[in-house]
Enzyme design. Structure first.
Site, PDB file in Angstrom:
ATOM      1  N   CYS A 261       0.832  -1.205   0.000  1.00 54.87           N
ATOM      2  CA  CYS A 261       0.000   0.000   0.000  1.00 54.87           C
ATOM      3  C   CYS A 261       0.865   1.254   0.000  1.00 54.87           C
ATOM      4  O   CYS A 261       1.982   1.245   0.483  1.00 54.87           O
ATOM      5  CB  CYS A 261      -0.891   0.028   1.231  1.00 54.87           C
ATOM      6  SG  CYS A 261      -2.214  -1.163   1.162  1.00 54.87           S
ATOM      7  N   THR A 262       0.283   2.310  -0.527  1.00 61.14           N
ATOM      8  CA  THR A 262       0.942   3.602  -0.468  1.00 61.14           C
ATOM      9  C   THR A 262      -0.111   4.697  -0.565  1.00 61.14           C
ATOM     10  O   THR A 262      -1.171   4.451  -1.151  1.00 61.14           O
ATOM     11  CB  THR A 262       2.002   3.724  -1.600  1.00 61.14           C
ATOM     12  OG1 THR A 262       2.933   4.734  -1.266  1.00 61.14           O
ATOM     13  CG2 THR A 262       1.366   4.029  -2.948  1.00 61.14           C
TER      14      THR A 262
END
Lengths: 51, 241
Positions: free
Chosen positions: B207-208
């Site tokens: 995730c980012t």
């Protein structure tokens, strides 16, 4: 609540302060060792997908 | 006002004791909100700094128990069909010389990403196979296996250990995509520059931005070499460790 606690704690200001510190440490220990781990397992107990 | 008569006829007047006002509803609500705020803040600190480190340490220790020379052996990749089947171990020197995680089948939080660390996308290729060996890991929280995925750069290598072989993948490209963009784990990822059929790729996803998680960060690598475990660990990895 906080004002009430301050009023009911016995002793002079410095003694009260010491009691507040001890009570806070006790509360923090309870939170970090028991409440938060339990809350964590409760929040993430269901199989999830995502990152 | 109250007073007391003394025998000599003098009167002592007592000043009235001021009544302590009852706490207002607003004060109680305010204190409750402050308390909730403090508790939420403390829980956030616990999740980010304490629980994360505890889980990361547990995952690293678990990884150290597994290996082709250890008591706990991997399941052969071809037989890793069930959720949580551990079939490999990853080493990423860029994440730190001590960083190592097990790779298990599936990408569910339980029991894979939260407890084991790295999960393999079902139906994607297995290590060393032609196609795309795609894995996922948490970016933040639960050990944050891929916390430093954004630090991978050209020249970096990722090492994958199974019962039979070491697989060395070299870094190719990083891309930020939408969570719905599942094409990144296709056997020939369309957004990977120069991707072609017949190659053996590896895709790491997470995730980012960290703790925001609205997008996905993808790192593509390509198989550089395969080493039988009988020949020992890759020399570069021995230097790092």
């Amino acid at each position: 609540m906080y004002l009430w606690l301050w009023r009911v704690l016995p002793g002079k200001r410095l003694v009260k302060l010491l009691q507040v510190v001890l009570l806070s440490a006790l509360a923090l220990a309870g939170l970090y060792f028991f409440v938060f781990p339990w809350l964590d397992s409760l929040l993430y107990s269901e199989p999830g997908q995502g990152l | 006002m109250t007073f007391t008569n003394l025998p000599d006829g003098t009167k002592i007047y007592w000043a009235p004791v001021p009544k302590r006002s009852k706490p207002s509803v607003l004060l109680i609500v305010g204190e409750l909100l402050v308390t909730i705020g403090i508790l939420l803040g403390l829980f956030a600190v616990y999740e980010v700094f304490i629980h994360d480190e505890v889980v990361a340490s547990a995952q690293t220790n678990l990884a150290k128990e597994f290996g082709h020379e250890s008591k706990q052996q991997f399941i052969y990749p071809s037989k890793a069909k069930h959720l949580g089947d551990i079939f490999a171990k990853m080493y990423v020197p860029r994440f730190g010389s001590e960083w190592t995680r097990l790779v298990a089948q599936g990408t569910r939080w339980h029991p894979v990403l939260n407890e084991i660390g790295v999960g393999h996308y079902n139906n994607s290729a297995m290590p060393g196979e032609v196609g795309n060996f795609a894995v996922a890991g948490h970016r933040g929280g639960f050990g944050g296996a891929f916390k430093n995925i954004h630090r991978l750069v050209a020249g970096d290598r990722v090492y994958v250990e199974t019962n039979d072989h070491w697989y060395v993948y070299k870094y190719l490209q990083t891309k930020i995509v939408d969570p719905s963009d599942v094409s990144v784990i296709k056997p020939v990822p369309p957004e990977l520059v120069g991707a072609h059929a017949g190659a053996s790729y590896m895709t790491m996803t997470s995730c980012t931005p960290i703790f925001v998680n609205t997008q996905r960060i993808v790192v593509w690598l390509e198989l550089e070499k395969t080493i039988p475990v009988a020949d020992g660990a890759p020399k570069e990895l021995e230097v790092v460790n």
